[in-house]
Design a protein around this motif. Structure first.
Motif: not given
Lengths: 123, 363
Positions: B20, B32, B35-38, B291, B293, B313
């Motif tokens: 993205x 990303x 995915x951002x968390x991965x 979260x 922001x 987060x």
């Protein structure tokens, strides 16, 4: 059972007088990693297209709107601990609430699965 | 601002990986991949590769004192030992932060200045205007920069390029031959993990990217994960947490200002110290997974007392964390705050930085 969608990407799966509500796979994918789901309270009375709850991802925060008017009779509180379930299964295990449908004629204001698929192509 | 986005040499590879993409600092950058968390989690446990070619690099060669370079920044350039780097600020006359940057001491009379992408043109102009001599050049276009960050980054690099890398201490660098060209490998980063920033000619950066990604311990990470990683360890983001209207004093970054030397903005900072700040940076943790922001209001006792400049987060803490500015009397650790935006409100408590202390940065 029949499923309907809103333009804001919520779905409602109608079974008898109760609609199970969530956000679409498309919406979950667009949000990215979901980190928080705010669920309505059991017993709350919601209006069609009024705020039902909210959802947050790493990228964005957005409201969830009720696809139908009615009383909230059940919520998926597993999402409070594991909101990522919405990413994994937005249109099944990631359901958010069950609403006792106040007025079935409101379903006319929603899209069928086919109509929603066509709508997604226009975005 | 209708200027066309610039693309790094790696841009085609980001697209091939289906990243993205979004504009950042005038550049078309990957936000990303999977995915951002991965990607965040991979960096905290393995090794992540970041395309940082958008950042600016300048070279200065000459006499640091005679040229005036020594007085340009909030820290001394001449006292940086060879092979070391130092973090600090370029200020305006009012003490506001034009940019935060790192200076690498390459030789007795030579430094490389590494700056943020969006600010690079104004940084170059501001520095040039303050110089009375020396040779000052913008090498951004010819310079590639890749960051490899994460607890396994040292093993990956030593496996590929030899044991010299294994012994680089934090904020030190080596100049070495990589892929047949001269490269700088610096033990610095923006994640709170053990990691390296590699500078090499732009023409070679794709080759290095491909080589590093052949190692299955390495995965690409985008600016989304980078933002979560940096905020968990409390690093400021220029343009969000610090800007020309913010002084290092307000931002809690006085440690990077050396008042024993002269620098542009010093008089303003001394005046501000005497008068006291009207606002102060705070870090806060939210009670829950919401979260905070950028631009959310910070409230206390029903009044708006400031605003959030960064918030996410935190996957490591399992709750929302943020940085913002409030009136100084509310800045002490333990102070309860309310973060508010439209119908959302979250209880928060002022805490110490960093939020996350488990990183391998000094391993």
């Amino acid at each position: 059972m029949s499923i309907y969608f809103t333009k804001e990407h919520e779905w409602v799966n109608v079974d008898g007088g109760v609609g199970t509500v969530g956000i679409s796979d498309h919406a979950a994918h667009e949000l990215g990693d979901i980190t928080f789901v705010e669920l309505p309270k059991i017993g709350a009375v919601v209006k069609q297209f009024g705020v039902l709850g909210s959802i947050e991802s790493v990228k964005a925060a957005s409201d969830i709107f009720a696809p139908v008017s009615g009383k909230v009779v059940k919520v998926n509180d597993a999402l409070e601990i594991s909101p990522e379930v919405v990413n994994e299964s937005a249109e099944a295990d990631g359901w958010m609430a069950c609403v006792e449908i106040a007025d079935v004629s409101e379903l006319q204001n929603l899209m069928t699965q086919d109509q929603y698929n066509d709508y997604l192509k226009t975005l | 601002m209708s200027e066309q986005l610039q693309a790094t040499p790696i841009c085609g590879r980001h697209r091939a990986l289906n990243a993205l993409m979004a504009p950042f600092g005038g550049w078309d950058m990957p936000i990303q991949y999977e995915g951002i968390i991965a990607e965040h989690s991979w960096c905290r446990t393995k090794a992540s590769l970041f395309d940082i070619c958008h950042m600016g690099e300048f070279l200065f060669q000459g006499d640091f004192e005679a040229s005036g370079l020594e007085d340009v920044f909030t820290f001394s350039v001449k006292t940086i030992p060879l092979g070391r780097s130092r973090y600090g600020f370029l200020l305006n006359e009012g003490g506001g932060i034009i940019d935060d940057l790192i200076i690498f001491r390459l030789a007795e009379d030579k430094v490389m200045i590494v700056v943020n992408a969006a600010t690079a043109p104004k940084d170059f102009a501001a520095i040039k205007e303050r110089l009375r001599g020396g040779v000052f050049t913008d090498i951004t276009a010819d310079t590639g920069k890749l960051d490899i960050q994460g607890p396994l980054s040292r093993d990956v690099l030593t496996g590929l390029f030899g044991e010299d890398i294994a012994t680089i201490p934090y904020f030190k660098f080596v100049t070495m031959t990589i892929l047949g060209v001269e490269a700088i490998v610096s033990r610095t980063g923006y994640t709170g993990e053990l990691g390296y920033e590699i500078f090499l000619p732009a023409a070679k950066v794709c080759e290095l990217w491909d080589l590093l990604l052949k190692d299955e311990r390495v995965k690409p990470a985008g600016l989304g994960a980078r933002d979560v990683l940096r905020l968990e360890v409390g690093y400021s983001l220029y343009g969000s947490d610090i800007d020309e209207a913010t002084t290092p004093l307000e931002a809690g970054l006085e440690g990077f200002v050396n008042f024993n030397k002269s620098f542009v903005g010093k008089e303003a900072l001394l005046r501000a110290k005497e008068q006291g700040s009207v606002r102060q940076k705070v870090a806060f943790e939210v009670a829950g997974r919401r979260s905070p922001r950028h631009h959310y209001e910070i409230c206390s006792g029903g009044d708006v007392v400031g605003s959030v400049t960064s918030g996410v987060f935190s996957p490591m803490l399992g709750r929302g964390i943020g940085i913002g500015f409030v009136t100084p009397e509310l800045a002490s650790v333990g102070t309860p705050l309310v973060i508010s935006h439209e119908r959302v409100s979250m209880e928060a408590t002022v805490c110490e930085l960093p939020f996350y202390r488990g990183g391998s940065v000094r391993a």
